[in-house]
Design a protein around this motif. Structure first.
Motif, PDB file in Angstrom:
ATOM      1  N   SER A 134     117.475  62.490 -87.689  1.00 48.87           N
ATOM      2  CA  SER A 134     118.472  63.110 -87.072  1.00 48.87           C
ATOM      3  C   SER A 134     118.768  62.907 -85.530  1.00 48.87           C
ATOM      4  N   ILE A 135     117.766  62.093 -85.081  1.00 48.50           N
ATOM      5  CA  ILE A 135     118.158  61.625 -83.544  1.00 48.50           C
ATOM      6  C   ILE A 135     118.491  60.330 -83.693  1.00 48.50           C
ATOM      7  N   ARG A 136     119.397  59.842 -82.616  1.00 47.52           N
ATOM      8  CA  ARG A 136     119.796  58.409 -82.504  1.00 47.52           C
ATOM      9  C   ARG A 136     118.912  57.703 -81.894  1.00 47.52           C
ATOM     10  N   SER A 137     118.846  56.402 -82.102  1.00 48.40           N
ATOM     11  CA  SER A 137     117.751  55.333 -81.622  1.00 48.40           C
ATOM     12  C   SER A 137     118.104  55.263 -80.119  1.00 48.40           C
ATOM     13  N   ALA A 138     117.177  55.543 -79.537  1.00 53.82           N
ATOM     14  CA  ALA A 138     117.267  55.246 -77.920  1.00 53.82           C
ATOM     15  C   ALA A 138     115.855  55.071 -77.337  1.00 53.82           C
ATOM     16  N   SER A 139     115.894  54.581 -75.762  1.00 54.94           N
ATOM     17  CA  SER A 139     114.579  54.397 -75.109  1.00 54.94           C
ATOM     18  C   SER A 139     114.668  55.262 -73.933  1.00 54.94           C
ATOM     19  N   ALA A 140     113.624  55.550 -73.531  1.00 55.25           N
ATOM     20  CA  ALA A 140     113.524  56.376 -72.041  1.00 55.25           C
ATOM     21  C   ALA A 140     112.122  56.049 -71.651  1.00 55.25           C
ATOM     22  N   PRO A 141     112.237  55.700 -69.989  1.00 54.82           N
ATOM     23  CA  PRO A 141     110.990  55.456 -69.463  1.00 54.82           C
ATOM     24  C   PRO A 141     110.272  56.979 -69.071  1.00 54.82           C
ATOM     25  N   TYR A 142     108.862  56.765 -69.156  1.00 57.51           N
ATOM     26  CA  TYR A 142     108.014  57.938 -68.925  1.00 57.51           C
ATOM     27  C   TYR A 142     107.170  57.365 -67.783  1.00 57.51           C
ATOM     28  N   ALA A 143     106.165  58.103 -67.357  1.00 50.58           N
ATOM     29  CA  ALA A 143     105.133  57.702 -66.659  1.00 50.58           C
ATOM     30  C   ALA A 143     103.865  58.538 -67.076  1.00 50.58           C
ATOM     31  N   VAL A 144     102.535  57.873 -66.868  1.00 50.51           N
ATOM     32  CA  VAL A 144     101.547  58.718 -66.761  1.00 50.51           C
ATOM     33  C   VAL A 144     100.721  58.941 -65.342  1.00 50.51           C
ATOM     34  N   THR A 145     100.809  60.082 -65.178  1.00 48.35           N
ATOM     35  CA  THR A 145     100.253  60.374 -63.561  1.00 48.35           C
ATOM     36  C   THR A 145      99.165  61.213 -63.728  1.00 48.35           C
TER      37      THR A 145
END
Lengths: 297, 363
Positions: B319-330
């Motif tokens: 149901s969700i389109r393919s995409a990338s997103a940045p994230y951080a481990v803090t």
């Protein structure tokens, strides 16, 4: 087997940790080496892996009020000879411990299968330690895991698959025993040179690890990296120091050693400088610069 | 039930049939105004027809419209309605939530894989905490089941993430209700820990036993909203003499987890490792457990390094389109990458200052 028995509820409020014997290193590790998991120390030879391992054998015997585990240790070594003299020297610098060498069990390792076999037969020893050791075993050190795997496996897919299967078997067994008996498991590993490649695999907090000016990576590859919980990297660098002595400028090299976190579930990406002295491995607080010169072994 | 059997005038009956209303059920959800327009009659007459139809249709309905012929079957309309009302678990990273359509969806199995050190366990811990966020802060007020197969679950880290979550809730509170007296968030880190049911397993037989046991366990603890398995793959990467057995065991496990997710409307999150696969002449990184396992999960997210940043990529989702997103481990857990966060904070602060300025000028 009752699945309901596998539930730990409520959770304990803190993880037991074994002190390293140095407050600076302890604060770098947020308390010390944790129990119930495998901590891996990766370094090239001569960086201090064995030194830290020997130090842990002694600090584990400290009472829990001082951060120790009040426990004996088991030292499985695959590299010969065993450094008895250095262990003895370290024990002498720790006068509070009574007969510390009695609480250290040593066993040589010859191959990966031998290690697996030994781990399977370890349970009786963990339940009832031998009579000379008064304390239960709570620390297992394997020094080093890489030496067991480097000779008998060729670089073809079937051997690599078999090697990988052994990694998971050994790690699984070690973790199961760490969980059942509350042990801290420390494993040392070697490095291999990392050939410069643009599609390199990044494991942990930095693309590349450097030691002695060379680019290195931990031995045993991606499979083994999946088997350990915490990976610490020791490195050394030769630094040129200029001594300004009036008109004469002397340059000499000084060895600087660093310990850093490659990956850990409870530690942020950080590094700490340390040095190896007669009393053992000690963390280095950069404010006290002048101490370093006189204390390096 | 036929319209022709209704006690209404013949002209109305003829108009109904020619307009296409042949059965009484077709009149069940129509409004009088609509019917009046369709038939060309007055609204009062339409109301009268509908009243007769509902009286007739009631006791004689053999198949009520909200039950289905096959037990468990639903209309697509009902499913859409359910999906829209289904809450999602936030990941605490706005970018990641965005590409996920609001967060990890309940009722589905999501697989998350990546190299060691990328943050799989961290994400698992963050979700185990975030599922417990109370309803008034946009959470699910649920509990979590954490099945640990590797021993990476460190209590001190969970406490750290829980404390940061409480602080975030307090900040959110003071931001939204800035003119009202501050409401104290009455939660402690230990409350969060108490709501995580932690299973530590040491072999594949224990893993299968716990997953089989979960159905009974969750039916006894109805407020569990997420099941996290960290990692699903560790005990299955040893040498299995019989690979067919391994495939069967994994398939059975996947089926049970999907059933759990659907039956109890909870999110199942499976953390996976990566391995190298020799394909097309080179070694490529791929998730462990093979091709047959890759069909087992509804959604798949891959965590990877890009430069010096951690990224999450939606690899598979219906149901969700393919995409990338940045994230951080803090230190506080999973969060937005720092630069994005600062930008948002600055915008918020500027807006607040602007609003204050306007308010002051009005006084």
């Amino acid at each position: 087997m009752n699945p309901a028995a596998l539930l730990q509820h409520p959770l304990p409020t803190r993880t037991t940790k074994c002190t390293t014997g140095c407050p600076i290193l302890d604060s770098f590790l947020h308390g010390g080496i944790p129990c119930n998991s495998i901590t891996e120390i990766v370094a090239e030879s001569g960086c201090g892996k064995t030194q830290i391992s020997l130090q842990l054998l002694l600090s584990a015997q400290l009472p829990t009020s001082l951060g120790g585990l009040s426990a004996s240790s088991l030292y499985l070594h695959s590299e010969f000879p065993f450094p008895f003299r250095r262990l003895h020297q370290l024990a002498l610098s720790n006068p509070t411990l009574q007969n510390p060498l009695d609480n250290i069990l040593i066993h040589p390792l010859h191959s990966a299968d031998h290690l697996l076999d030994l781990l399977s037969r370890l349970d009786p020893l963990l339940v009832h330690p031998p009579p000379q050791t008064r304390l239960p075993i709570k620390l297992i050190v394997i020094d080093s895991i890489a030496a067991l795997f480097r000779s008998e496996f060729d670089n073809n897919p079937s051997d690599l698959k078999r090697r990988s299967g052994l990694f998971f078997k050994i790690s699984s067994k070690l973790k199961a025993q760490a969980m059942r008996f509350g042990l801290a498991a420390v494993v040392t590993n070697q490095v291999t040179d990392s050939v410069d490649s643009s599609d390199g695999l990044r494991i942990g907090n930095s693309w590349f690890l450097y030691s002695s000016g060379r680019r290195v990576c931990a031995a045993l590859g991606l499979s083994w990296a999946n088997c350990v919980n915490t990976r610490l990297f020791l490195s050394r660098d030769e630094e040129n120091v200029k001594d300004d002595d009036g008109d004469i400028v002397n340059t000499r090299t000084r060895t600087r050693r660093f310990i850093s976190v490659v990956f850990a579930p409870h530690l942020p990406h950080s590094s700490c400088e340390f040095f190896i002295a007669k009393e053992g491995v000690l963390g280095f607080d950069s404010c006290n610069d002048f101490h370093l010169e006189n204390r390096e072994l | 039930m036929e319209v022709s059997s209704l006690p209404i005038s013949a002209s109305h009956r003829a108009k109904l049939i020619s307009a296409g209303y042949i059965s009484i059920s077709s009149l069940s959800s129509i409004s009088p105004a609509h019917l009046a327009r369709d038939l060309g009659i007055s609204e009062n007459e339409a109301t009268g027809i509908l009243k007769v139809a509902s009286q007739r249709g009631g006791p004689e309905r053999t198949i009520p419209s909200h039950h289905s012929i096959v037990d468990g079957a639903q209309t697509a309309w009902d499913m859409l309605h359910e999906e829209e009302s289904c809450r999602r678990i936030t990941t605490s990273c706005a970018d990641l939530d965005d590409i996920l359509g609001g967060g990890i969806s309940c009722k589905e199995v999501t697989e998350i894989g990546g190299v060691p050190g990328i943050g799989k366990t961290q994400l698992g811990i963050q979700l185990a905490i975030n599922v417990q966020i109370p309803l008034e802060y946009g959470g699910l007020a649920g509990k979590a089941v954490y099945i640990d197969t590797e021993g990476s679950f460190m209590v001190e880290r969970v406490q750290q993430v829980a404390e940061a979550c409480i602080k975030d809730m307090q900040e959110y509170d003071s931001f939204l209700r800035k003119d009202l007296p501050a409401r104290q968030v009455n939660l402690q880190a230990n409350d969060f820990l108490a709501n995580i049911y932690y299973f530590r397993i040491c072999s594949y037989t224990e893993q299968i036993a716990v997953i089989n046991y979960l159905e009974k366990f969750i039916s006894e603890h109805k407020d569990i909203k997420v099941v996290i398995v960290d990692s699903i793959t560790f005990h299955f990467r040893q040498d299995f003499d019989d690979m067919a057995l391994r495939t069967r065991l994994l398939g059975g496990m996947a089926l049970k987890l999907m059933k759990l997710a659907k039956k109890f409307t909870l999110a199942v999150i499976l953390l996976n490792q990566v391995t190298t696969k020799y394909s097309g002449g080179s070694f490529q990184l791929t998730l462990a457990l093979g091709d047959s396992w890759s069909h087992a999960c509804t959604n798949r997210i891959i965590l990877y390094w890009n430069g010096n940043g951690r990224y999450a990529h939606i690899d598979k989702s219906p149901s969700i389109r393919s995409a990338s997103a940045p994230y951080a481990v803090t230190g506080r857990g999973i969060r937005n990458l720092a630069s994005n966060c600062k930008r948002v904070k600055l915008i918020l602060r500027a807006r607040l200052a602007h609003d204050e300025h306007i308010c002051r000028s009005l006084i």
